[in-house]
Design a protein around this motif. Structure first.
Motif, PDB file in Angstrom:
ATOM      1  N   GLU A   1       3.825  -2.711   0.454  1.00  0.00           N
ATOM      2  CA  GLU A   1       5.052  -2.418  -0.295  1.00  0.00           C
ATOM      3  C   GLU A   1       4.742  -1.524  -1.505  1.00  0.00           C
ATOM      4  N   ILE A   2       3.637  -1.784  -2.184  1.00  0.00           N
ATOM      5  CA  ILE A   2       3.241  -0.952  -3.335  1.00  0.00           C
ATOM      6  C   ILE A   2       2.886   0.450  -2.843  1.00  0.00           C
TER       7      ILE A   2
ATOM      8  N   SER B   1       4.123   1.938  -0.343  1.00  0.00           N
ATOM      9  CA  SER B   1       5.406   2.557  -0.023  1.00  0.00           C
ATOM     10  C   SER B   1       6.098   3.054  -1.292  1.00  0.00           C
ATOM     11  N   TRP B   2       6.077   2.242  -2.345  1.00  0.00           N
ATOM     12  CA  TRP B   2       6.703   2.651  -3.615  1.00  0.00           C
ATOM     13  C   TRP B   2       6.004   3.877  -4.188  1.00  0.00           C
ATOM     14  N   VAL B   3       4.675   3.907  -4.140  1.00  0.00           N
ATOM     15  CA  VAL B   3       3.931   5.053  -4.666  1.00  0.00           C
ATOM     16  C   VAL B   3       4.250   6.302  -3.849  1.00  0.00           C
ATOM     17  N   ARG B   4       4.339   6.167  -2.532  1.00  0.00           N
ATOM     18  CA  ARG B   4       4.685   7.320  -1.699  1.00  0.00           C
ATOM     19  C   ARG B   4       6.082   7.839  -2.041  1.00  0.00           C
ATOM     20  N   ARG B   5       7.051   6.905  -2.216  1.00  0.00           N
ATOM     21  CA  ARG B   5       8.418   7.315  -2.571  1.00  0.00           C
ATOM     22  C   ARG B   5       8.442   8.004  -3.923  1.00  0.00           C
ATOM     23  N   LEU B   6       7.742   7.442  -4.898  1.00  0.00           N
ATOM     24  CA  LEU B   6       7.695   8.044  -6.231  1.00  0.00           C
ATOM     25  C   LEU B   6       6.976   9.388  -6.181  1.00  0.00           C
TER      26      LEU B   6
END
Length: 113
Positions: free
Chosen positions: A38-39, A41-46
């Motif tokens: 999940e982290i 994924s968040w880093v990729r989105r950011l």
């Protein structure tokens, strides 16, 4: 600062430091082994929004440090978040109307007309 993948799945962080008379490259290596998808994924989105994983991590860490260190830093983080939310919500028509109003009220020097 750059974050590069290493062959073992860790990340290598390097930074460039400006010195008088030129640039010297100073490398400090740390391993980031985040085992939470999940982290990741968040880093990729950011990273998609900021342009790179380095920028994403840099922005997130700076904002969190400012928030935790309190005072003016915390207020700035809240204001930045509000401004960003407003910018995302504005339509092109609203943005153009605000720019026209700004140009009518203020000169190029930023002072009232």
């Amino acid at each position: 600062m750059t974050i590069e993948p290493a062959c073992d799945g860790h990340r290598i962080v390097t930074s460039d430091r400006e010195k008088q008379g030129g640039t010297s490259r100073s490398t400090s290596t740390i391993s980031l082994n985040i085992k939470n998808e999940e982290i990741h994924s968040w880093v990729r989105r950011l990273a998609e929004l900021t342009g790179s994983q380095t920028a994403a991590v840099d922005d997130a860490v700076r904002h969190r440090l400012a928030e935790l260190e309190g005072g003016a830093g915390r207020r700035k983080v809240r204001i930045d978040a509000l401004v960003h939310a407003i910018q995302l919500d504005l339509t092109d028509v609203e943005r153009d109307a605000l720019m026209r109003a700004d140009n009518e009220l203020y000169g190029a020097d930023g002072l009232p007309r």
